[in-house]
Design a protein around this motif. Structure first.
Motif, PDB file in Angstrom:
ATOM      1  N   LEU A  48      15.014  26.813  60.524  1.00 47.70           N
ATOM      2  CA  LEU A  48      14.875  28.258  61.039  1.00 47.70           C
ATOM      3  C   LEU A  48      15.127  29.006  59.524  1.00 47.70           C
ATOM      4  N   GLN A  49      14.525  30.209  59.700  1.00 49.17           N
ATOM      5  CA  GLN A  49      14.761  31.292  58.754  1.00 49.17           C
ATOM      6  C   GLN A  49      16.176  31.923  58.722  1.00 49.17           C
ATOM      7  N   ASN A  67      12.186  32.732  63.931  1.00 49.18           N
ATOM      8  CA  ASN A  67      11.084  31.698  63.523  1.00 49.18           C
ATOM      9  C   ASN A  67       9.546  32.377  63.416  1.00 49.18           C
ATOM     10  N   SER A 127       9.181  23.195  66.881  1.00 51.87           N
ATOM     11  CA  SER A 127       8.972  22.814  65.386  1.00 51.87           C
ATOM     12  C   SER A 127       7.751  23.821  64.978  1.00 51.87           C
TER      13      SER A 127
END
Ligand SMILES: [Zn+2]
Length: 378
Positions: A48-49, A67, A127
């Motif tokens: 994740l960011q 995401n 994902s």
């Protein structure tokens, strides 16, 4: 057929243990930062960011995991959680992380580390979110248990560009029910100012601030109206200096709960009418709403229906609890008119006590539920 979760029960327990064994009480900025680092590390490992937002020296940072693909600014799903707990550092020594049959104990496990872990893990397992799935913003705050004074404005800012808010607070005991409505919460602060005097020599010259407060306390308590869902509770009182002085000052901190905005007006009008009973004594009153009421709207009911369908696919029945008197950060987003569903976290019982626990056997179905919901909600 219920789907199966990608992790074994043992793996789930180990992950949750890592979080619970990092104690993170609201009033301990250093402990909160350590917990924030663990969350950041785990979110990064899930692909994740991450962003952190400093809220100052007195608390931990606000965490934002998402995401979103570059340029995707569609209103999406906002997940909301807190990583502070009510348990001071050291609680773990008396109340260690442990499993007893189906119960997993530990400070903050039910409120709300296990629920946060479920949602984060589900988010991380998507994902490659296909472009039809809604983008997800996960906001995790350090100060919910103390009223969300640092994070509130940020929560509201995120919520404004959001289609749904899902809150990972614990599922209600007795069936793991979710929450669609919460009362609003606030405080009434009353201070009485009398006149000090020697309690033995000049008793008649004194004006006793505690005596006056006794009248105010009874008047405040009488504002409770169970039928209307309004409760008023004098929870804290301070007054006087020593017993041989007629007390000059007394103050109380009063908790109140209101089911809807009209109830706020009813209560406020009564509070505005408070006045001194004792001659020569002044009474100051402050009325402050902390969390506005979270109403059960049609949009909330529609969101609940979708969640119930995902729960069914995951193998369990998601019921709805009656309106609760406890506030959460869901109150802020619901009050903005964003469909908000709360109590979607871990199933268990005993929030804010040493009996706090989750039910191990419900973890796989809850994880699958989160995966299905985050993937399918549109
Ligand atoms: Zn909580």
């Amino acid at each position: 057929m219920p789907s199966t979760s990608p992790l074994s029960i043992d793996q789930m327990i180990r992950h949750i243990q890592n979080w619970v064994e990092c104690e993170s009480p609201s009033h301990d900025p250093a402990a909160l930062r350590t917990m924030a680092d663990i969350l950041l590390r785990d979110a990064t490992a899930l692909g994740l960011q991450t962003q952190t937002l400093s809220l100052g020296e007195e608390t931990g940072p606000l965490l934002h995991f998402h995401n979103r693909r570059a340029g995707d600014d569609r209103p999406g799903i906002m997940l909301l959680a807190h990583y502070d707990t009510v348990h001071p550092v050291g609680t773990l020594e008396r109340n260690p992380f442990r499993q007893e049959e189906d119960r997993l104990y530990g400070p903050g496990i039910y409120d709300m580390k296990a629920g946060t872990w479920l949602a984060l893990t589900a988010m991380g397992s998507l994902s490659e979110p296909d472009s039809s799935a809604l983008p997800i913003d996960f906001v995790i705050v350090p100060d919910e248990e103390t009223g969300t004074f640092y994070s509130r404005e940020h929560i509201e800012k995120f919520a404004r560009n959001t289609r749904y808010v899902l809150v990972c607070e614990p599922a209600r005991a007795e069936g793991g029910r979710c929450v669609t409505a919460r009362k609003g919460t606030g405080h009434i602060y009353v201070t009485t100012h009398g006149r000090p005097a020697h309690a033995g020599v000049q008793h008649q010259k004194g004006r006793n601030a505690i005596q006056e407060m006794a009248h105010q306390v009874l008047a405040l308590q009488a504002m409770t109206d169970y039928e209307r869902g309004i409760t008023v509770s004098v929870g804290l009182i301070k007054g006087g200096t020593t017993s041989n002085v007629v007390p000059e000052h007394c103050s109380v901190d009063v908790d109140f709960r209101i089911p809807d905005p009209e109830a706020e007006h009813v209560l406020r009008e009564k509070v505005d009418q408070l006045k001194a009973v004792t001659p020569d004594v002044e009474v100051d009153v402050k009325f402050a709403v902390n969390r506005p009421p979270m109403p059960r709207t049609e949009a909330t009911a529609a969101l609940l229906k979708k969640a119930q369908a995902y729960a069914k696919e995951a193998g369990f029945t998601l019921e709805e609890a009656p309106m609760t008197g406890g506030g959460s950060d869901a109150n802020f987003t619901a009050a903005l008119g964003i469909p908000t569903l709360d109590g979607l976290g871990a199933d268990g019982d005993g929030a804010h006590t040493l009996r706090e626990h989750i039910l191990v056997s419900t973890l796989p179905e809850r994880l699958v539920f989160w995966q299905k919901m985050l993937k399918g909600l549109n």
